[in-house]
Motif scaffolding. Structure first.
Motif, PDB file in Angstrom:
ATOM      1  N   GLU A   5     -27.684  15.539  38.735  1.00 31.17           N
ATOM      2  CA  GLU A   5     -28.078  16.162  39.999  1.00 31.17           C
ATOM      3  C   GLU A   5     -27.240  15.640  41.157  1.00 31.17           C
ATOM      4  N   GLU A  10     -24.946  22.036  37.573  1.00 34.82           N
ATOM      5  CA  GLU A  10     -25.734  23.239  37.835  1.00 34.82           C
ATOM      6  C   GLU A  10     -26.566  23.611  36.612  1.00 34.82           C
ATOM      7  N   GLU A  11     -27.668  24.290  36.872  1.00 36.82           N
ATOM      8  CA  GLU A  11     -28.538  24.840  35.826  1.00 36.82           C
ATOM      9  C   GLU A  11     -28.862  23.797  34.745  1.00 36.82           C
ATOM     10  N   VAL A  13     -30.938  21.935  32.165  1.00 34.76           N
ATOM     11  CA  VAL A  13     -32.075  22.242  31.296  1.00 34.76           C
ATOM     12  C   VAL A  13     -32.300  21.060  30.364  1.00 34.76           C
ATOM     13  N   CYS A  30     -26.144  21.520  30.809  1.00 37.51           N
ATOM     14  CA  CYS A  30     -25.864  21.805  32.216  1.00 37.51           C
ATOM     15  C   CYS A  30     -24.469  22.395  32.344  1.00 37.51           C
ATOM     16  N   SER A  31     -24.151  22.818  33.554  1.00 34.60           N
ATOM     17  CA  SER A  31     -22.838  23.409  33.829  1.00 34.60           C
ATOM     18  C   SER A  31     -22.131  22.648  34.935  1.00 34.60           C
ATOM     19  N   ARG A  33     -18.703  23.382  37.568  1.00 29.55           N
ATOM     20  CA  ARG A  33     -17.984  24.543  38.095  1.00 29.55           C
ATOM     21  C   ARG A  33     -16.538  24.656  37.622  1.00 29.55           C
ATOM     22  N   PRO A  82     -19.394  27.418  33.224  1.00 30.54           N
ATOM     23  CA  PRO A  82     -20.399  28.487  33.160  1.00 30.54           C
ATOM     24  C   PRO A  82     -20.099  29.596  32.153  1.00 30.54           C
ATOM     25  N   ARG A  85     -20.682  28.354  28.623  1.00 29.80           N
ATOM     26  CA  ARG A  85     -22.127  28.235  28.381  1.00 29.80           C
ATOM     27  C   ARG A  85     -22.750  29.600  28.118  1.00 29.80           C
ATOM     28  N   ASP A  86     -22.358  30.594  28.888  1.00 34.35           N
ATOM     29  CA  ASP A  86     -22.867  31.953  28.679  1.00 34.35           C
ATOM     30  C   ASP A  86     -22.496  32.477  27.297  1.00 34.35           C
ATOM     31  N   GLN A  89     -24.641  30.129  24.618  1.00 33.15           N
ATOM     32  CA  GLN A  89     -26.085  30.197  24.830  1.00 33.15           C
ATOM     33  C   GLN A  89     -26.837  29.180  23.969  1.00 33.15           C
ATOM     34  N   GLU A  91     -28.814  26.598  24.598  1.00 33.91           N
ATOM     35  CA  GLU A  91     -30.219  26.262  24.835  1.00 33.91           C
ATOM     36  C   GLU A  91     -31.187  27.295  24.267  1.00 33.91           C
TER      37      GLU A  91
END
Length: 100
Positions: A5, A10-11, A13, A30-31, A33, A82, A85-86, A89, A91
């Motif tokens: 943090e 970002e994001e 989980v 997490c991500s 940038r 990001p 991660r997309d 997927q 998680e």
């Protein structure tokens, strides 16, 4: 993981793996940038875990910076760019779907 943090991951989980897997008790996804941020987050986790708990972590994928795995023993931390991660997927494989 507070350092995630503080370093603008970002994001974030957190996934409880107890009773689901023997590889670890917890997983964090997490991500970052950019590849640079992904690598910096991984290095910070390794340093913090060593300083705070005296545990040496294993790193995988640091050379590419698209997806880095930090294995602290009881906790696995996956840090993605990001779009990577997309694509994977990760998680979604571990989080309850609501059908259970």
């Amino acid at each position: 993981m507070l350092c995630l943090e503080e370093n603008k991951a970002e994001e974030i989980v957190e996934i409880d793996l107890r009773g689901k897997s023997e590889i670890a008790d917890h997983m964090v996804v997490c991500s970052g940038r950019s590849t640079r941020q992904v690598m910096a987050l991984a290095e910070r986790i390794v340093a913090d875990v060593k300083n705070d708990f005296g545990v040496y972590s294993k790193l995988e994928g640091k050379g590419g910076g698209d997806w880095v795995l930090v294995d602290t023993g009881d906790v696995l931390v996956h840090i993605f760019r990001p779009e990577v991660r997309d694509f994977y997927q990760l998680e979604k494989m571990w989080l309850p779907t609501g059908d259970e």
